[in-house]
Structures are given as structure tokens and as C-alpha cells.
Write a protein that holds these residues in place. Sequence first.
Motif, short mmCIF file in Angstrom:
data_model
loop_
_atom_site.label_atom_id
_atom_site.label_comp_id
_atom_site.label_asym_id
_atom_site.label_seq_id
_atom_site.Cartn_x
_atom_site.Cartn_y
_atom_site.Cartn_z
N GLN A 72 -5.05 5.13 4.95
CA GLN A 72 -5.89 4.13 4.28
C GLN A 72 -6.02 2.86 5.11
N LEU A 73 -4.94 2.44 5.76
CA LEU A 73 -4.93 1.18 6.51
C LEU A 73 -5.36 1.35 7.96
N SER A 88 4.41 5.62 11.77
CA SER A 88 5.55 4.94 12.40
C SER A 88 5.41 3.42 12.31
N ALA A 89 4.16 2.93 12.36
CA ALA A 89 3.94 1.48 12.24
C ALA A 89 4.33 1.00 10.85
N LEU A 90 4.00 1.80 9.82
CA LEU A 90 4.37 1.41 8.46
C LEU A 90 5.87 1.50 8.25
N THR A 91 6.47 2.55 8.80
CA THR A 91 7.93 2.67 8.70
C THR A 91 8.62 1.48 9.34
N VAL A 138 0.84 -1.20 0.00
CA VAL A 138 0.00 0.00 0.00
C VAL A 138 0.87 1.25 0.00
N THR A 139 1.96 1.24 0.77
CA THR A 139 2.88 2.38 0.78
C THR A 139 3.48 2.62 -0.61
N ALA A 140 3.87 1.53 -1.27
CA ALA A 140 4.44 1.66 -2.62
C ALA A 140 3.41 2.18 -3.61
N GLN A 141 2.17 1.72 -3.50
CA GLN A 141 1.13 2.16 -4.42
C GLN A 141 0.81 3.65 -4.25
N LEU A 142 0.79 4.12 -3.00
CA LEU A 142 0.42 5.51 -2.73
C LEU A 142 1.61 6.45 -2.70
#
Length: 305
Positions: free
Chosen positions: A25-26, A31-34, A12-16
Motif C-alpha cells: 500500500q505504501l 524490510s523497510a517497514l520492519t 498502516v501495518t497495524a491497520q492491515l
Amino acid sequence: MDKWSALKMFVVTAQLGSFSRAAEQLGKTPSALTKAVNHLEAELGSRLFERSTRRIVLTEVGRLYLETARQVLQRLEEVGEEVEQLQHGLRGNLKVTAPLAYGQAFLDQVCDGFLEQYPQINLQVDLCDEFVNLLESGYDLALREGHDDLPGLIARVVGSNRLALCASPVYLARKGRPVNPQTLEEHEWLLYRHPLLSREFWWVERDGQRLSLPQPQAPRLRSDNYDLLLANALAGRGLLHTPLWSAAPYLADGRLVQVMADYEIDPDSFGPHILAVYPSHRRATAKVQAFIDYVGGFLARHGLD
């Protein structure tokens, strides 16, 4: 960290192209995505993104990893669906795309019967004549005319794409002229405009002899919408090349008449088949197979296999 969750956050990070937008979105924190991406990078021993204060960009490794991650997530989702279907029967959502003309010709009836037979499946059917890239669009299945040697796709033949030259009895009586290769220029034409079709010639075959016949250069009506042309053929406006899957009910009730019936018309770039197509990297789930089987059975029952 849960590998499945980390992969999903990376995709999702790559798409956005943004940790913050992906987090929104999620329903996660940036920080959790990082942290998830850092975990994947540590595991790989290579960076997935080049980061700056303004944006993030996939590295070459990241682009390669993204393609595989998408396939892994898709396959995990499909397996989960298949397990659920084994336990509870066919259910869930099915997303299908098909040409506009299939709708009224047969797909409306197919959807009605399929939904009756499988009450726990929800269909999304999008009709359009533009090319849909199945590898990127998210559709489970496409119905198409064409050939079955498509790269990256699995294609199953579900019906025939034979063509007929048709007109209404009203038109034929009004014109009062036979329809054969020698009299074609004397007739009024309804011409389907499509980039895959030749503007110069159409081809027929009879008794093993293949003939090239000129396309009408001044048709009474030219359009890129087949349903519009069919309506005018039924109204008596002229001759129309029409697939038998579309013309069959009108030929049966006499509203259309097939002319030059002893000539086999070449379908040109559209190919001789109606195909059910899905990406080769995705094994067809039970609900996809069920829909393909239902379409094929419907067309066979109506003599269009």
C-alpha cells in the motif's frame, strides 16, 4: 529515521495486520517497514507487535501507541493544511456526512453556495441515516439532529429542529375534518419509522401543559424513508410530522398547511437542534469552520436558526 514516516508505517501495518500488505500500500519494501517498527520499539523499550510466521498482533503497548500515533499523524496533517491555507487561502478536500433528508431539504443548496464561495475546496458529501462513528470513519464533519452533549465530540448548533404537523390542502379538503387532539384517530397518517422514536406516543405542549398523544397504530403509509413520506404528504395522502427545515418551502408556497400550529411538538430523541459535529481530539481546521459557518448562515437566512 524520520519519525513521521516511521509512525505512518506502523499505523498502516497495524491497520492491515501485515508487513507485506502495508508495504504494498505504501510503495515500500517489507524490510523497510520492519526496520521502522524495530526503530520505534527500540525507542520505547517495548514491543509493539507479537510476531509469528502467520500473522502479527498488536501488544497492549502497541494498542495504546496506535491510538496516539493516529492522533499525532492526523494533527500533523491538519497543521500542514492550516499552514497551506494561511499562505494560499482555503483549499483541499472536505469530507462530510449527513442524514438523507438534509440533501433535498437544504444541503444541496448549501453545497452549491459553498463551492461557489470557496472554489479551491472539493467536497465529498455522503448521505445516510445509519450512525457514523466520527472517531473512526475519517469524516471531517457530520451534520446531525440531536443534543450537543456528545462524548468525544464537539457539537455546534447551526439550526433548529422544530417539528410541525402538516398536510396538503387537497387532503384537508377531502377529509373535511378539523385536526386537533380529539380527532386524530379519524385521520389518515404517514408515519416515519425510526428506532429512536416511540411507537406508542408523541408529545406536545401548549400553554405550559404537556400532553401525550397516541401514535397511530394503522397508518396509511409507514416507512423508514422520510422523502417517500414527504412526497405522499404533498400528494394528499395524509398527515405527516415534518421538521420545519424540510417543510418551510412547501408551507411558503401553500403545498403544505401546518395544523395544530398552537401546539409545540417534542422532537423526541432527535433533539431540538441541527448540529455540526467533529471529534474533540481534532481542532477544527479553517475549512471545517468555514463550512459550519456557511451552513449556520444559510439556515439563519431561511428562518431556521
